[in-house]
Design an enzyme around this catalytic site. Structure first.
Site, PDB file in Angstrom:
ATOM      1  N   ASN A 100      29.938  58.534  70.681  1.00 54.14           N
ATOM      2  CA  ASN A 100      30.668  57.895  69.270  1.00 54.14           C
ATOM      3  C   ASN A 100      29.638  56.702  68.687  1.00 54.14           C
ATOM      4  O   ASN A 100      29.164  55.975  69.408  1.00 54.14           O
ATOM      5  CB  ASN A 100      32.205  57.694  69.251  1.00 54.14           C
ATOM      6  CG  ASN A 100      32.448  56.683  70.396  1.00 54.14           C
ATOM      7  OD1 ASN A 100      31.709  56.421  71.528  1.00 54.14           O
ATOM      8  ND2 ASN A 100      33.601  56.012  70.194  1.00 54.14           N
TER       9      ASN A 100
ATOM     10  N   TYR B 252      34.755  51.543  58.416  1.00 56.09           N
ATOM     11  CA  TYR B 252      35.473  52.467  59.600  1.00 56.09           C
ATOM     12  C   TYR B 252      35.438  53.883  59.264  1.00 56.09           C
ATOM     13  O   TYR B 252      35.276  54.794  60.327  1.00 56.09           O
ATOM     14  CB  TYR B 252      36.839  51.987  59.733  1.00 56.09           C
ATOM     15  CG  TYR B 252      36.984  50.482  60.342  1.00 56.09           C
ATOM     16  CD1 TYR B 252      36.064  49.956  60.526  1.00 56.09           C
ATOM     17  CD2 TYR B 252      38.254  49.866  60.522  1.00 56.09           C
ATOM     18  CE1 TYR B 252      35.883  48.546  61.338  1.00 56.09           C
ATOM     19  CE2 TYR B 252      38.649  48.752  61.058  1.00 56.09           C
ATOM     20  CZ  TYR B 252      37.351  47.823  61.462  1.00 56.09           C
ATOM     21  OH  TYR B 252      37.533  46.676  61.851  1.00 56.09           O
TER      22      TYR B 252
ATOM     23  N   GLU C 154      31.831  64.121  69.809  1.00 52.24           N
ATOM     24  CA  GLU C 154      31.841  65.547  69.533  1.00 52.24           C
ATOM     25  C   GLU C 154      30.782  65.947  68.542  1.00 52.24           C
ATOM     26  O   GLU C 154      29.919  66.806  68.746  1.00 52.24           O
ATOM     27  CB  GLU C 154      33.046  66.210  69.570  1.00 52.24           C
ATOM     28  CG  GLU C 154      33.870  65.948  70.494  1.00 52.24           C
ATOM     29  CD  GLU C 154      34.764  64.817  70.644  1.00 52.24           C
ATOM     30  OE1 GLU C 154      34.357  63.678  70.066  1.00 52.24           O
ATOM     31  OE2 GLU C 154      36.177  64.988  70.793  1.00 52.24           O
TER      32      GLU C 154
HETATM   33  N1  THU Z   1      36.527  59.269  69.413  1.00 53.57           N
HETATM   34  C1  THU Z   1      35.629  60.265  69.641  1.00 53.57           C
HETATM   35  O1  THU Z   1      34.397  60.132  69.660  1.00 53.57           O
HETATM   36  N2  THU Z   1      35.823  61.504  70.071  1.00 53.57           N
HETATM   37  C2  THU Z   1      37.432  61.785  70.385  1.00 53.57           C
HETATM   38  O2  THU Z   1      37.567  62.710  70.740  1.00 53.57           O
HETATM   39  C3  THU Z   1      38.305  60.944  69.870  1.00 53.57           C
HETATM   40  C4  THU Z   1      37.894  59.647  69.196  1.00 53.57           C
HETATM   41  C5  THU Z   1      36.020  58.125  68.731  1.00 53.57           C
HETATM   42  C6  THU Z   1      36.201  57.761  67.509  1.00 53.57           C
HETATM   43  C7  THU Z   1      36.194  56.296  67.679  1.00 53.57           C
HETATM   44  O3  THU Z   1      34.845  55.869  67.634  1.00 53.57           O
HETATM   45  C8  THU Z   1      36.824  55.756  68.616  1.00 53.57           C
HETATM   46  O4  THU Z   1      36.894  56.970  69.692  1.00 53.57           O
HETATM   47  C9  THU Z   1      38.190  55.465  68.798  1.00 53.57           C
HETATM   48  O5  THU Z   1      38.919  56.371  67.664  1.00 53.57           O
END
Ligand code: THU
Length: 126
Positions: free
Chosen positions: A42, A48, A55
């Protein structure tokens, strides 16, 4: 590659996460039909709404390198709940691989797996 090996790649990818706002690093490992694996993490932003999930990072890396056929994706987040893909990531995965297998892990490495078609039934296509 075993599920466990793919999950390990996802966990390793989470180390690269840029998540200063949520404090929740996530890693993904996307396996193509030919066995190639693309990882992602991520990448957050002070605006935000511009945060990108692990993914989608992996999918965009793969597609931009000429891969569109995917078999499995492993997702790792070290929370107490299984790190399930968000709705936007489910839709992006469905664009290329409606039947992809999704492995979702949590702290300690235990995981669950589902076909994407169970996580996002009645997917939008036109
Ligand atoms: N996030 C992901 O990268 N993948 C997921 O499956 C769920 C959420 C990230 C988005 C954000 O940077 C952080 O997790 C908190 O939501």
């Amino acid at each position: 590659m075993t599920d466990r090996e793919l999950l390990t790649l996802a966990q390793q990818a989470s180390v690269q996460a840029y998540a200063p706002y949520s404090g929740f690093p996530v890693g993904a490992a996307l396996e193509c039909e030919d066995g190639t694996v693309y990882t992602g993490c991520n990448v957050e932003n002070a605006a935000y709404g511009d945060c990108i999930c692990a993914e989608r990072t992996a999918v965009v890396k793969a597609v931009s390198e000429g891969h569109r056929d995917f078999r499995r994706i492993a997702v790792y987040g070290s929370g107490k709940n299984y790190c399930m893909p968000c709705g936007a990531c489910r839709q992006v995965l469905a664009e290329f691989a409606p039947e992809i297998e999704v492995l979702a892990a949590k702290a300690g490495g235990t995981y669950v797996s589902y076909p994407l078609s169970r996580l996002l039934p009645h997917t939008f296509h036109f």
